[in-house]
Design a protein around this motif. Sequence first.
Motif, short mmCIF file in Angstrom:
data_model
loop_
_atom_site.label_atom_id
_atom_site.label_comp_id
_atom_site.label_asym_id
_atom_site.label_seq_id
_atom_site.Cartn_x
_atom_site.Cartn_y
_atom_site.Cartn_z
N ILE A 16 -10.45 1.61 -13.00
CA ILE A 16 -9.30 2.39 -12.56
C ILE A 16 -8.21 1.44 -12.09
CG2 ILE A 16 -10.60 4.44 -11.91
CD1 ILE A 16 -10.38 3.53 -9.01
N PRO A 17 -6.95 1.78 -12.35
CA PRO A 17 -5.86 0.94 -11.87
C PRO A 17 -5.84 0.91 -10.34
CG PRO A 17 -5.07 2.49 -13.51
CD PRO A 17 -6.48 2.88 -13.18
N PHE A 18 -5.48 -0.23 -9.80
CA PHE A 18 -5.49 -0.41 -8.36
C PHE A 18 -4.54 0.56 -7.67
CE2 PHE A 18 -4.24 -2.70 -4.46
CZ PHE A 18 -5.48 -2.72 -3.85
N ILE A 19 -3.41 0.84 -8.29
CA ILE A 19 -2.43 1.75 -7.70
C ILE A 19 -3.02 3.15 -7.57
CG2 ILE A 19 -1.22 2.41 -9.80
CD1 ILE A 19 0.72 1.35 -6.86
N ALA A 20 -3.81 3.58 -8.55
CA ALA A 20 -4.46 4.88 -8.48
C ALA A 20 -5.51 4.88 -7.37
CB ALA A 20 -5.11 5.24 -9.81
N TRP A 21 -6.22 3.75 -7.23
CA TRP A 21 -7.20 3.64 -6.15
C TRP A 21 -6.52 3.74 -4.79
CZ3 TRP A 21 -7.92 0.26 -2.09
CH2 TRP A 21 -9.13 0.35 -1.43
N LEU A 22 -5.34 3.12 -4.64
CA LEU A 22 -4.60 3.19 -3.38
C LEU A 22 -4.25 4.63 -3.02
CD1 LEU A 22 -2.05 0.24 -3.45
CD2 LEU A 22 -4.00 0.52 -1.94
N PHE A 23 -3.68 5.36 -3.97
CA PHE A 23 -3.30 6.75 -3.71
C PHE A 23 -4.52 7.62 -3.43
CE2 PHE A 23 0.68 5.56 -5.91
CZ PHE A 23 1.57 5.98 -4.93
N TRP A 24 -5.55 7.45 -4.22
CA TRP A 24 -6.76 8.27 -4.05
C TRP A 24 -7.41 8.00 -2.69
CZ3 TRP A 24 -9.10 12.26 -6.30
CH2 TRP A 24 -10.43 12.52 -5.95
N THR A 25 -7.55 6.75 -2.33
CA THR A 25 -8.24 6.39 -1.10
C THR A 25 -7.43 6.75 0.13
OG1 THR A 25 -9.31 4.60 -2.30
CG2 THR A 25 -9.43 4.51 0.07
N SER A 26 -6.11 6.73 0.02
CA SER A 26 -5.29 7.04 1.19
C SER A 26 -5.42 8.51 1.59
CB SER A 26 -3.83 6.69 0.94
OG SER A 26 -3.29 7.48 -0.08
N PHE A 27 -5.80 9.37 0.66
CA PHE A 27 -5.98 10.79 0.97
C PHE A 27 -7.45 11.19 1.07
CE2 PHE A 27 -1.74 10.74 -0.99
CZ PHE A 27 -1.03 11.26 0.09
N GLU A 28 -8.35 10.23 0.98
CA GLU A 28 -9.78 10.50 1.10
C GLU A 28 -10.19 10.29 2.56
OE1 GLU A 28 -13.94 8.91 -0.81
OE2 GLU A 28 -12.06 8.27 -1.66
N PHE A 29 -10.22 11.36 3.30
CA PHE A 29 -10.46 11.28 4.74
C PHE A 29 -11.91 10.94 5.04
CE2 PHE A 29 -6.80 14.09 4.22
CZ PHE A 29 -5.88 13.39 4.99
N GLY A 30 -12.11 10.12 6.08
CA GLY A 30 -13.43 9.71 6.47
C GLY A 30 -13.90 8.44 5.79
N ASN A 31 -13.08 7.87 4.93
CA ASN A 31 -13.42 6.66 4.22
C ASN A 31 -12.96 5.45 5.03
OD1 ASN A 31 -13.93 4.66 2.35
ND2 ASN A 31 -12.82 5.65 0.70
N ASN A 32 -13.77 4.40 5.08
CA ASN A 32 -13.40 3.20 5.83
C ASN A 32 -12.20 2.48 5.21
OD1 ASN A 32 -15.47 3.64 7.60
ND2 ASN A 32 -16.90 2.29 6.54
N ASP A 33 -11.99 2.64 3.92
CA ASP A 33 -10.89 1.95 3.24
C ASP A 33 -9.56 2.69 3.37
OD1 ASP A 33 -12.46 -0.14 2.35
OD2 ASP A 33 -13.06 0.93 0.53
N GLN A 34 -9.56 3.85 3.97
CA GLN A 34 -8.35 4.67 4.03
C GLN A 34 -7.20 3.94 4.73
OE1 GLN A 34 -8.65 8.31 6.24
NE2 GLN A 34 -6.84 9.18 5.28
N ILE A 35 -7.46 3.31 5.85
CA ILE A 35 -6.39 2.62 6.59
C ILE A 35 -5.83 1.46 5.78
CG2 ILE A 35 -7.96 1.12 7.89
CD1 ILE A 35 -4.77 2.69 9.26
N PHE A 36 -6.69 0.76 5.04
CA PHE A 36 -6.22 -0.36 4.23
C PHE A 36 -5.39 0.13 3.04
CE2 PHE A 36 -9.97 -1.91 6.44
CZ PHE A 36 -9.43 -3.04 7.05
N ALA A 37 -5.78 1.26 2.47
CA ALA A 37 -5.00 1.84 1.37
C ALA A 37 -3.63 2.29 1.87
CB ALA A 37 -5.75 3.00 0.74
N ILE A 38 -3.57 2.87 3.05
CA ILE A 38 -2.29 3.29 3.62
C ILE A 38 -1.40 2.08 3.90
CG2 ILE A 38 -1.24 4.35 5.65
CD1 ILE A 38 -3.64 6.31 5.66
#
Length: 107
Positions: A16-38
Amino acid sequence: MTSYSLIILMGQMIGIPFIAWLFWTSFEFGNNDQIFAIIGLIGLISFFTKYFKRRVFRILIFGLMLTPLIRRLTEIPIEKFNYLAFQIPLIIFITTFMILIFKPNSK
């Protein structure tokens, strides 16, 4: 910015493209990577603002955009990133952004 968008993260089945991962993870609540994606998205959005003209902000934006990449590199074994669809865009992104940081400001 194109090279940043073309960084591919390999998943179980497909990359998956990294940009898509950023958007997906920033809205995936409860994930440890959410703050880094934001943080990465803030850096990406800041790239298109008037603040990008100042060198200090360019360095800050570069750090913000690298944060989610560094997080992924430290979270997953490094052997998983041994493919050209990740390495080439990452090297191009880092090289071109360094050129943008050290380029003299045009007035």
